[in-house]
Write a protein that holds these residues in place. Sequence first.
Motif, mmCIF file in Angstrom:
data_model
loop_
_atom_site.group_PDB
_atom_site.id
_atom_site.type_symbol
_atom_site.label_atom_id
_atom_site.label_comp_id
_atom_site.label_asym_id
_atom_site.label_seq_id
_atom_site.Cartn_x
_atom_site.Cartn_y
_atom_site.Cartn_z
ATOM 1 N N LEU A 170 21.437 -7.772 -1.701
ATOM 2 C CA LEU A 170 21.454 -6.171 -2.196
ATOM 3 C C LEU A 170 20.816 -6.790 -4.178
ATOM 4 N N HIS A 171 20.647 -7.799 -4.274
ATOM 5 C CA HIS A 171 19.952 -7.857 -6.139
ATOM 6 C C HIS A 171 18.536 -8.035 -5.954
ATOM 7 N N ARG A 172 18.086 -7.442 -7.038
ATOM 8 C CA ARG A 172 17.058 -7.673 -7.962
ATOM 9 C C ARG A 172 16.236 -8.807 -8.233
ATOM 10 N N ASP A 173 14.208 -8.383 -7.405
ATOM 11 C CA ASP A 173 13.987 -9.883 -7.522
ATOM 12 C C ASP A 173 14.306 -10.430 -8.419
ATOM 13 N N ASP A 174 14.486 -9.907 -9.731
ATOM 14 C CA ASP A 174 14.059 -10.574 -11.381
ATOM 15 C C ASP A 174 15.685 -11.664 -11.302
ATOM 16 N N THR A 175 16.723 -10.807 -10.092
ATOM 17 C CA THR A 175 17.913 -11.952 -11.120
ATOM 18 C C THR A 175 17.640 -13.084 -9.257
ATOM 19 N N VAL A 176 16.926 -13.514 -8.472
ATOM 20 C CA VAL A 176 16.630 -14.024 -7.795
ATOM 21 C C VAL A 176 16.903 -16.060 -8.203
ATOM 22 N N LEU A 177 16.498 -16.013 -9.778
ATOM 23 C CA LEU A 177 16.604 -17.451 -10.167
ATOM 24 C C LEU A 177 17.791 -17.499 -10.762
ATOM 25 N N GLU A 178 18.446 -16.994 -10.814
ATOM 26 C CA GLU A 178 20.159 -16.960 -11.494
ATOM 27 C C GLU A 178 20.255 -17.692 -10.612
ATOM 28 N N PHE A 179 20.909 -16.707 -8.878
ATOM 29 C CA PHE A 179 20.638 -17.405 -7.374
ATOM 30 C C PHE A 179 20.602 -19.161 -7.500
ATOM 31 N N ALA B 230 15.527 -27.666 -7.960
ATOM 32 C CA ALA B 230 14.416 -26.584 -8.897
ATOM 33 C C ALA B 230 12.641 -26.811 -9.149
ATOM 34 N N GLY B 231 11.825 -27.190 -8.000
ATOM 35 C CA GLY B 231 10.813 -27.112 -7.340
ATOM 36 C C GLY B 231 10.281 -25.979 -7.829
ATOM 37 N N VAL B 232 11.941 -25.049 -6.869
ATOM 38 C CA VAL B 232 11.720 -23.893 -6.104
ATOM 39 C C VAL B 232 11.559 -22.764 -7.115
ATOM 40 N N GLU B 233 12.349 -23.038 -7.976
ATOM 41 C CA GLU B 233 13.184 -22.143 -9.180
ATOM 42 C C GLU B 233 11.490 -22.339 -10.180
ATOM 43 N N ARG B 234 10.807 -23.617 -10.787
ATOM 44 C CA ARG B 234 9.817 -23.470 -11.412
ATOM 45 C C ARG B 234 8.574 -22.612 -10.144
ATOM 46 N N TRP B 235 8.419 -22.868 -9.205
ATOM 47 C CA TRP B 235 7.488 -22.502 -8.374
ATOM 48 C C TRP B 235 8.052 -20.632 -8.832
ATOM 49 N N LEU B 236 8.378 -20.331 -8.478
ATOM 50 C CA LEU B 236 9.014 -18.773 -8.418
ATOM 51 C C LEU B 236 9.346 -18.191 -10.318
ATOM 52 N N ARG B 237 9.187 -18.872 -10.912
ATOM 53 C CA ARG B 237 9.182 -18.677 -12.133
ATOM 54 C C ARG B 237 7.865 -18.591 -12.555
ATOM 55 N N ARG C 238 3.120 -18.004 -0.532
ATOM 56 C CA ARG C 238 1.718 -17.914 -1.607
ATOM 57 C C ARG C 238 0.951 -18.975 -2.421
ATOM 58 N N GLN C 239 2.085 -19.048 -2.495
ATOM 59 C CA GLN C 239 1.561 -21.215 -3.414
ATOM 60 C C GLN C 239 1.051 -22.094 -2.999
ATOM 61 N N ASP C 240 1.000 -22.120 -1.769
ATOM 62 C CA ASP C 240 0.377 -22.970 -0.731
ATOM 63 C C ASP C 240 1.814 -23.875 -1.338
ATOM 64 N N ALA C 241 2.655 -24.359 -1.464
ATOM 65 C CA ALA C 241 4.165 -24.690 -1.765
ATOM 66 C C ALA C 241 4.448 -25.695 -0.027
ATOM 67 N N VAL C 242 4.214 -24.738 0.792
ATOM 68 C CA VAL C 242 5.198 -25.331 2.193
ATOM 69 C C VAL C 242 5.410 -26.545 2.623
ATOM 70 N N ALA C 243 3.987 -27.320 2.533
ATOM 71 C CA ALA C 243 4.062 -29.045 2.358
ATOM 72 C C ALA C 243 4.611 -29.956 1.801
ATOM 73 N N ARG C 244 5.294 -29.540 0.800
ATOM 74 C CA ARG C 244 5.754 -30.336 -0.629
ATOM 75 C C ARG C 244 7.425 -29.675 -0.085
ATOM 76 N N ARG D 96 8.433 -15.917 1.118
ATOM 77 C CA ARG D 96 7.632 -15.757 1.074
ATOM 78 C C ARG D 96 6.831 -16.293 -0.689
ATOM 79 N N GLY D 97 7.681 -16.044 -1.384
ATOM 80 C CA GLY D 97 6.698 -16.608 -2.374
ATOM 81 C C GLY D 97 6.064 -17.998 -2.673
ATOM 82 N N LEU D 98 7.214 -19.033 -1.822
ATOM 83 C CA LEU D 98 6.456 -20.074 -1.615
ATOM 84 C C LEU D 98 5.378 -20.519 -1.034
#
Length: 223
Positions: free
Chosen positions: A84-93, A213-220, A178-184, A174-176
């Motif tokens: 139920l968390h908001r999208d703006d808290t996903v980085l905290e999780f 940490a890479g996932v965090e960076r991409w989302l940020r 969009r940024q073509d980060a799947v292969a990495r 979905r965020g990844l």
Amino acid sequence: MAVTDEAIEKIKELIVSGALRPGDRLPRESELAAGLGLSRNSLREAVRALSLIRVLDVRQGDGTYVTSLAPQLLLEALGFVVDLHRDDTVLEFLAVRRILEPAATATAAGRIEQAQLDALTARLDALGPDPSVEELVACDLEFHRTIVRSAGNSVLCSLLDGLSGPATRARVWRGLARQDAVARTLREHRAILAALRDRDAEAARSWATVHIAGVERWLREAP
């Protein structure tokens, strides 16, 4: 303290003290209410609340029982809250995952079975270069869950399961995508598997940290 909260605390005290143990049936409602100095209404509300968080199991026509109190059972509610968390808290999780999961991955290096490593490798091979979000979510869940379970700590496994269930992972992927980060990301999965095959706990810890940490960076940095 609200009356229902007081009733919950009194039932909890019975369980913590050992007066009620996992699998035990609670006394009859009238007997328990009298023994705890509660009204039957407040006792019912407390039982209802404790059943929702899987501390008690109300069996129609049979009675109310203390559950197994296993971590995976009690922490199920965490996954519900996280979903139920908001999208703006996903980085905290994700930040909490970055603290916990590398330690679990390092521990798994000495415990995970060869057959599990082979199965995860085959799963990545079968995924292909252009998987759907649904396929990625299923594979990602299986990958990380298998490794964390291999660490042999049921509390840690349940916490990480709750912190990043299917709904949260779908948002992340979905965020990844969009940024073509799947292969990495999949390359990092293979690097984690290689470290586990080598039984190299510190390499496994490092790659797990880099990965999250890479996932965090991409989302940020996402627009």
